[in-house]
Every structure is written in structure tokens, then in C-alpha cells.
Design a protein around this motif. Structure first.
Motif, PDB file in Angstrom:
ATOM      1  N   GLY A 219       0.791  -1.222   0.000  1.00 17.97           N
ATOM      2  CA  GLY A 219       0.000   0.000   0.000  1.00 17.97           C
ATOM      3  C   GLY A 219       0.827   1.278   0.000  1.00 17.97           C
ATOM      4  N   ARG A 220       2.140   1.133   0.200  1.00 19.82           N
ATOM      5  CA  ARG A 220       3.010   2.317   0.232  1.00 19.82           C
ATOM      6  C   ARG A 220       4.026   2.333  -0.921  1.00 19.82           C
ATOM      7  N   PHE A 221       4.487   1.161  -1.317  1.00 21.13           N
ATOM      8  CA  PHE A 221       5.509   1.047  -2.367  1.00 21.13           C
ATOM      9  C   PHE A 221       4.893   0.420  -3.612  1.00 21.13           C
ATOM     10  N   THR A 222       5.416   0.821  -4.777  1.00 22.02           N
ATOM     11  CA  THR A 222       4.990   0.242  -6.056  1.00 22.02           C
ATOM     12  C   THR A 222       6.206  -0.081  -6.891  1.00 22.02           C
ATOM     13  N   ILE A 223       6.305  -1.344  -7.307  1.00 21.67           N
ATOM     14  CA  ILE A 223       7.393  -1.769  -8.185  1.00 21.67           C
ATOM     15  C   ILE A 223       6.885  -1.780  -9.625  1.00 21.67           C
ATOM     16  N   SER A 224       7.758  -1.391 -10.544  1.00 22.38           N
ATOM     17  CA  SER A 224       7.400  -1.415 -11.962  1.00 22.38           C
ATOM     18  C   SER A 224       8.657  -1.668 -12.773  1.00 22.38           C
ATOM     19  N   ARG A 225       8.464  -1.928 -14.051  1.00 25.95           N
ATOM     20  CA  ARG A 225       9.617  -2.189 -14.912  1.00 25.95           C
ATOM     21  C   ARG A 225       9.375  -1.620 -16.298  1.00 25.95           C
ATOM     22  N   ASP A 226      10.474  -1.313 -16.960  1.00 24.03           N
ATOM     23  CA  ASP A 226      10.443  -0.870 -18.349  1.00 24.03           C
ATOM     24  C   ASP A 226      11.426  -1.757 -19.111  1.00 24.03           C
ATOM     25  N   ASN A 227      10.909  -2.746 -19.801  1.00 21.72           N
ATOM     26  CA  ASN A 227      11.780  -3.702 -20.497  1.00 21.72           C
ATOM     27  C   ASN A 227      12.554  -3.067 -21.628  1.00 21.72           C
ATOM     28  N   ALA A 228      12.019  -1.999 -22.211  1.00 17.70           N
ATOM     29  CA  ALA A 228      12.735  -1.312 -23.290  1.00 17.70           C
ATOM     30  C   ALA A 228      13.987  -0.616 -22.764  1.00 17.70           C
ATOM     31  N   LYS A 229      13.941  -0.238 -21.483  1.00 13.87           N
ATOM     32  CA  LYS A 229      15.076   0.463 -20.879  1.00 13.87           C
ATOM     33  C   LYS A 229      15.876  -0.431 -19.933  1.00 13.87           C
TER      34      LYS A 229
END
Length: 114
Positions: free
Chosen positions: A65-75
Motif C-alpha cells: 500500500g506504500r511502495f509500487t514496483i514497476s519495470r520498463d523492459n525497453a530500458k
């Protein structure tokens, strides 16, 4: 040669936000489940959040609820958006592949003042 380069840490007041980045090279980034870990002084390194190759995410209870993980495979980059930070979030933050870990990078220091 695998390189994991974390950035974006700093000093922030409790309740503030930071966004961490981890640039990855030397591995098939898009196929790997990636994780953010942290290690506080005198404590074991712990997994904070992970994201699969299809962007399914999991979080440790202490950051839900406080942290969000994400990714950008192009980068070849994985991110950790941290909000509502608490002093107990103070640690060095690292990224790594979850199931086939590589040599650790230098990490990025996050310090949350009360």
C-alpha cells in the motif's frame, strides 16, 4: 558481465516519497523476475517487492500500500516508487534477479528522518 546500478536514494522526511531506479545490463532482463531488496544496519537483507516478466507484483507486508514496483523492459530498468515513508524504511536498497541472483550492485541509501 552483469551490472546492476541503483540510483534515486536520498534523505527524506517521514511521510515523503522517493523513486528508485535500477539499470540492468548483461542479462536477459525482460525474462527475469526482478526484486528490490533492502538492508538496514545490523540486519539481514530482505526482499521488499518483486515483479515478474509479465509484470505481476508481490510486496512484503511492511510496504504493501506504500511502495509500487514497476519495470520498463525497453530500458532494462526496474523502479520502486516509495510513498508514506517511515523511519524504519531507512536502509540501503538493492535490486537483483529473484531466482537467479547476480553479483550485487552498490545499492542506494534511503534515509527517512522522523
Amino acid at each position: 558481465q552483469v551490472q546492476l546500478v541503483e540510483s534515486g536514494g536520498g534523505l527524506v522526511q517521514a511521510g515523503g516519497s522517493l523513486k528508485l531506479s535500477c539499470a540492468v545490463s548483461g542479462m536477459l532482463f525482460r525474462l527475469n523476475t526482478m526484486g528490490w531488496y533492502r538492508q538496514a544496519p545490523g540486519k539481514q537483507r530482505e526482499l521488499v517487492a518483486s515483479i515478474t516478466s509479465t509484470s505481476s507484483t508481490t510486496y512484503a507486508d511492511f510496504v504493501k500500500g506504500r511502495f509500487t514496483i514497476s519495470r520498463d523492459n525497453a530500458k532494462n530498468t526496474v523502479y520502486l516508487q516509495m510513498s508514506s515513508l517511515k523511519p524504519e524504511d531507512t536502509a540501503v536498497y538493492y535490486c537483483n534477479a529473484v531466482y537467479n541472483s547476480k553479483p550485487w550492485g552498490q545499492g542506494t541509501q534511503v534515509t527517512v528522518s522522523s
